[in-house]
Design an enzyme around this catalytic site. Structure first.
Site, PDB file in Angstrom:
ATOM      1  CE  LYS A 218       3.897  -3.801   1.193  1.00  0.00           C
ATOM      2  NZ  LYS A 218       2.432  -4.010   1.237  1.00  0.00           N
TER       3      LYS A 218
ATOM      4  CB  SER B 124       0.989  -0.722  -0.524  1.00  0.00           C
ATOM      5  OG  SER B 124       0.904  -1.905   0.254  1.00  0.00           O
TER       6      SER B 124
ATOM      7  CB  SER C  68      -1.211  -4.163  -0.358  1.00  0.00           C
ATOM      8  OG  SER C  68      -1.766  -2.886  -0.193  1.00  0.00           O
TER       9      SER C  68
END
Ligand SMILES: [Mg+2]
Ligand SMILES: [Zn+2]
Lengths: 99, 504, 502
Positions: B79, B154, B178
């Site tokens: 990420k 997210s 997330s």
């Protein structure tokens, strides 16, 4: 009615160093007003006898030995600098005083 | 041999160890897949040019007879919230476009040390603020199950990459859901470990007291293997826990045998009634519970009276901490700088932050600045910290009665891109079920529970356990996964539509 | 306000009572910074580092970076707290103080707010003439220093008129302890002196406890002075100003005096004092207004979520307490009595920063008065001339052995000064210098008599005068003999012999 006003939003923009256009101030005032109305309910259950939790897993006294390490080279420190004189970061004139 | 990209990380690891495939082959297969489908999915912000070189280095070490860690040579997606020395790190924001970190996040360093091969950096909501990845400054990621729908957020990029077979597993971060909510909407597995189980050093901070780095994968075992690599105390993160963790992989393997379900007490939360969930989501949830009950688990209703305040507390604590954490993006040392002719440095900072941050980031910074301001602190931030205590007490009382708590991971299946983008309050409610775990610091896992009857989209079930009991989640999650995959006759993702075209 | 417009100090004191408060920042001399493993420039060995070479990710607020607390900084902070007579908090925590400034990498300073590590103590401050004042300490808290700005394009490096500024983050993250006093009442006309003496005492404590190099000229110790006045006979505290970064003893005294005189003029003419920070100008001896206190000073403090509470054990606190040196004021009182010094004599030694040296010289066998004279006299003179520290010139043991050579008649005072010069030049111990330079007093009367006879023969007129009873005329002969003996004679003995031979 909560206390969110355009003047307050503008002031918050100054504190947060975000230059907000008038249109943004207007939009944010409405949005924050709705959000704050919703989140203000936390104070309903937050009585004096409830201690605050600032850290979810209670721990204390976590220290680092006083030994040198982790240092960046000047090149590494400056590698993303928008402007520099080769060994220091350069910024344009500072208006305010030192804190 | 099955298609390399369809193999789990555990399978790849086994074949690499046995010499049936090389890391270069495994890595190249994933790079080819990225080229083929990521134009449509947009899971990656950056693909690692040096991935094949890193894979070759592992192959050479293996050929030289060096004993390698279990996962050596397996590719990994990262990420973009995690800083990396060899790829840009932007946290999904324009303000950090092209930023090159001089140091690796601890989890990245540990992944590299374990021989994992970074494939690239995955898309995310800007600074991890959002539940849809629509708030990325670099365009939204699309859900591989339906490209018109959000992949969650997210960490939508990591979840979509894994769901679209663009990586066997990935690193994510979870501040209010997330990792888990994207897993739920993409039919993948995601775990938020106990707060402090994994170092946050090098994870671009959103809300320091809520953030936790964790794994994203297609199977429970793969997440367990990754957590074993990244977990453990780090001197750079004072809040990382100093303890010897049991092997999560061992727990997942043990769970998959079905042992441990008999007598397992599973709590369901009275305050989260079915009426709060999309019909198909609630339905899938109850079917999963029935399966576990049939294997001897006991379903117990528990009460968590303060959950109704969790979202409110979260939307005070997060913006408050974020407003401070994001102050460093000021144009002085790194990142974007907007020149203001004749302006002072204050003008330059303000103009840069205006231009560099998206609307959701500005909204939360202003909200957080407000919540911490003189005169408001006690009513807002202070009260939210007290709610946190109350939620911890709710969990403590519940875990006195049950071993794990189960909830649907999120209220709905993947919604359409653009559907909630202009309604922050509706967007915030997506995290209703995942937020309490972050407030309390406890671990949570989302495991696919099936497809929703009403729209055919993936649904996840969330299990929560007491702090430090991450292994319990891997055991229960693997047990349910085993039962369901048996029933389905194969992984849920086998039913995802093929991704045709959309070359990157 | 120009100095000429100020109210006379004594007149100001007649009308108003000054109340002062002092905030002193001390940089700790740990090997590494407060929250990072970067080397600490408040340590001499790192002092001259090039810009941005002592920087870890957290010092410049890099994305993803996190602070980690230096264990030694905690120990030193507790030690300082104990030396200030403070209670040590069973649990204290860090907080973020949020404000944007280019020298602050994260745009927040990690400090302590509602839970400082040390609180409620007191320091005995000696005003030099035997009068002591007990200054009440409110708190001592840990925090990090900011980086350094260099202003370019303006006049003399001032921020005003500069077109750009350069930022060096070496100093960012240096461990600081900030010591805050309660308001100090009753110092009256000695308030300026007290401010100076307080700062000196804090510096002495820092040096005695070894927590800081405490070099004022390097900014290891920095002082903010709060001053307010209230009309005689009133209770309510007046509005205060905070004069920032007054960084020498002398300046603190002058700045407090200036503020008293400035505020008195304004108040006496019916004006009001603006609550503001002010700047001290060393060159003009004036203060000028800085920022007014406004709601832009909304620092939005909140508990630092990246760090955990500091909860020192009772054992650690007692271990550090047991290792504390004697308090400077107590030590001075003890030494003054032991050495039988006058107030002035002791003050001379203290002001020269020579207490340790004199004490060590006495310990090495010298009489207190001679030890004092060496250090405050000849050694200080040479040090000033060479722009070095007296202590760096010569070891106390060598001063004691030099004095021993005088006491046993080997050297005259004048010869001893030459020997000292040799010791400072690195020629060895005093005895070695005496031997190498052949400087010992000639105690052989035969050699002296020969020289005297030569001198008398050469100056028959002088001989006549001496014989005529003009004893003081012997001086000319003494001079000639000393010259012939290259100074290596005892002048008193020479005089005796001249009178015998004449
Ligand atoms: Mg101050
Ligand atoms: Zn301070």
């Amino acid at each position: 009615m909560s206390e969110i006003t355009p003047e307050l939003v503008r002031h918050l923009g100054v504190l947060a160093r975000i230059q907000l256009e008038d249109e943004e101030v207007t939009r944010l005032t409405g949005e924050l007003d709705a959000i704050v109305e919703n989140i203000a309910k936390v104070s309903r259950v937050a009585s004096d006898d409830v201690p605050a939790t600032s850290h979810p897993i209670p721990m204390q006294n976590v220290f680092r030995p006083d030994e040198v390490g982790d240092m960046l080279t000047t090149d590494q420190a400056l590698q993303n600098a928008p402007d520099s004189d080769g060994d220091r970061f350069r910024v344009t004139a500072i208006l305010g005083e030192e804190q | 041999m099955t298609d390399i990209i369809r193999m789990t990380a555990a399978e790849l690891a086994a074949k690499l160890t046995e010499g049936e495939i090389s890391s270069v082959e495994a890595t190249q297969a994933h790079l080819d897949r990225i080229s083929a489908v990521d134009g449509a999915v947009n899971a990656y912000l950056h693909v690692n040019d040096a991935a094949v070189d890193a894979a070759r280095a592992i192959d050479e070490r293996r050929a030289a007879g060096e004993p390698l860690p279990e996962l050596a040579g397996v590719p990994l997606a990262i990420k973009d919230v995690l800083v990396t020395t060899d790829m840009p790190s932007t946290s999904g924001s324009k303000i950090l476009e092209g930023f090159m970190s001089p140091y690796d996040a601890t989890v990245v360093a540990r992944a590299r040390a374990a021989g994992l091969v970074p494939l690239g950096k995955t898309n995310m909501d800007e600074f991890a603020m959002g539940s849809s990845t629509e708030h990325s400054a670099y365009g939204p990621t699309r859900n591989p199950w339906d490209l018109d729908r959000i992949p969650g957020g997210s960490g939508g990029g990591s979840a979509a990459a894994v769901a679209a077979f663009e990586a066997p597993f990935a690193l994510g971060s979870d501040t209010g859901g997330s990792i888990r909510q994207p897993a739920h909407v993409t039919g993948t597995v995601g775990i938020k470990p106990t707060y402090g189980a994994v170092s946050r050093y090098g994870s671009i901070a959103l809300a320091s007291s809520l953030d936790q780095v964790g794994p994203v994968s297609r199977t429970v075992l793969d997440s367990a293997l990754l957590q074993d690599v990244i977990a453990g105390h780090d001197v750079h993160d004072a809040t990382s826990i100093q303890r010897d963790w049991p092997s999560m992989a061992a727990a997942a393997r043990e769970g998959a045998t079905g042992a441990g379900l008999k007598g397992l007490r599973i709590g369901i939360v009275k305050e989260l009634p079915d009426s709060g969930f999309q019909h198909g989501v609630a339905d899938s949830f109850h079917q999963s519970l029935a399966k576990l009950e049939a294997q001897g688990a006991e379903i117990v209703e528990i009460s968590a009276p303060h959950f109704e305040y969790a979202v409110a507390a979260y939307y005070l604590i997060l913006p408050a901490e974020a407003s401070s954490n994001l102050a460093k993006f000021d144009s002085v040392r790194f990142g974007m700088r907007v020149e203001v002719p004749g302006g002072t440095v204050e003008d330059v900072m303000s103009a840069t932050r205006d231009a560099g941050f998206g609307p959701e980031v500005k909204r939360r910074i202003i909200l957080g600045t407000y919540a911490l301001s003189a005169g408001y602190y006690d009513a807002y931030y202070g009260s939210a910290q007290k709610v946190r205590t109350l939620i911890q007490r709710d969990f403590a009382a519940a875990f006195a009665e049950v071993d794990v708590i189960a909830t649907p991971t999120a209220p709905t299946t993947a919604f359409k891109l653009g559907e909630k983008i202009d309604d922050p309050l509706a967007m915030y409610l997506n995290d209703l079920t995942t937020i309490p775990a972050n407030l309390a610091g406890i671990p949570g896992i989302s495991v696919p529970s099936g497809l929703s009857e009403d729209d055919g989209l993936p649904v996840g079930v969330q299990f929560l356990a007491p702090a430090h009991e991450d292994a319990r989640l891997y055991r229960v999650g693997a047990a349910l996964e085993h039962l369901l995959v048996d029933e389905w006759g194969g992984p849920l993702l086998d039913r995802a539509p093929a991704l045709n075209g959309g070359a990157r | 306000m120009a100095r000429a417009e100020l109210m006379d100090f004594d007149e100001a004191l007649e009308k108003f009572e000054p109340v002062i408060g002092l905030e002193v920042h001390i940089e700790l001399n740990t090997k590494t910074k407060m929250f990072s493993a970067a080397a600490n420039p408040a340590n001499t060995e790192n002092h001259d580092a090039e810009p941005n070479t002592l920087v870890a990710p957290v010092d410049m607020g890099l994305p993803g970076s996190m602070p980690a607390v230096n264990a030694e900084a905690i120990r030193k902070s507790i030690t300082l707290g104990l030396a200030l007579g403070c209670s040590i908090a069973p649990s204290s925590r860090f907080a973020r103080k949020n404000y944007f400034y280019p020298d602050l990498g994260k745009n927040y300073q990690i400090s302590q707010y509602d839970e400082p590590i040390a609180f409620e103590g007191s320091v005995e401050v000696d005003l030099g003439d035997g009068e002591t004042v007990v200054v009440p300490i409110e708190r001592a808290h840990m925090e990090e220093d900011a980086g350094k700005l260099t202003h370019m394009g303006g006049a003399a490096g001032r921020i005003q008129g500069a077109s750009s500024s350069l930022v060096d983050y070496n100093r960012a993250g240096v461990p600081l302890v900030e010591i805050v006093t309660h308001p100090i009442f009753g110092a009256e006309h000695r308030a300026p002196e007290l401010a100076k003496a307080y700062l000196a005492t804090i510096r002495d404590i820092a040096i005695a406890t070894g927590i800081s190099e405490a070099r004022m000229e390097r900014g290891n110790v920095r002082c903010d002075a709060n001053v307010s006045l209230r009309p005689r006979g009133t209770e309510k505290l007046g509005t205060r100003t905070e004069t920032k970064n007054v960084n020498s003893m002398r300046s603190v005294e002058r700045a407090v005096r200036y503020e008293i005189q400035r505020q008195a003029v304004i108040l006496a003419s019916g004006g009001t004092i603006t609550q503001e920070t002010r700047h001290w100008h060393e060159d003009t001896g004036e203060t000028s207004p800085g920022r007014p206190k406004s709601d832009a000073d909304d620092y939005r403090y909140f508990p630092e979520p990246d760090l955990l509470p500091v909860a020192p054990s009772e054992e650690l606190i007692e271990e550090l307490r047991a290792a504390l040196p004697e308090a400077p004021a107590v030590r001075r009182r003890r030494l003054k009595a032991e050495w039988d010094f006058t107030d002035l004599e002791l003050q001379d030694v203290v002001n020269g920063g020579l207490l340790n040296e004199v004490e060590a010289t006495v310990a090495a066998g010298a009489a207190p008065q001679t030890a004092r004279k060496w250090w405050t006299g000849e050694i200080t003179r040479v040090a000033n001339a060479q722009e070095r520290e007296p202590a760096a010139l010569v070891a106390p043991e060598q001063v004691a052995s030099l004095q021993k050579l005088i006491d046993d008649g080997t050297l005259t005072d004048k010869l001893a000064r030459q020997v000292l010069e040799g010791v400072i030049a690195g020629e060895g111990t005093p005895q070695e210098v005496v031997d190498a330079r052949g400087l010992a007093v000639v105690s052989d009367d035969g050699a002296l008599i020969a020289a005297i006879d030569d001198a008398l023969a050469a100056q028959p007129d002088v001989l006549e005068k001496i014989r005529g009873g003009k004893v003081q005329a012997a001086g000319a002969i003494i001079g000639a003999v000393m010259k012939a003996m290259k100074g290596q004679a005892d002048a008193a003995r020479v005089r005796e012999l001249i009178l015998e031979r004449a």
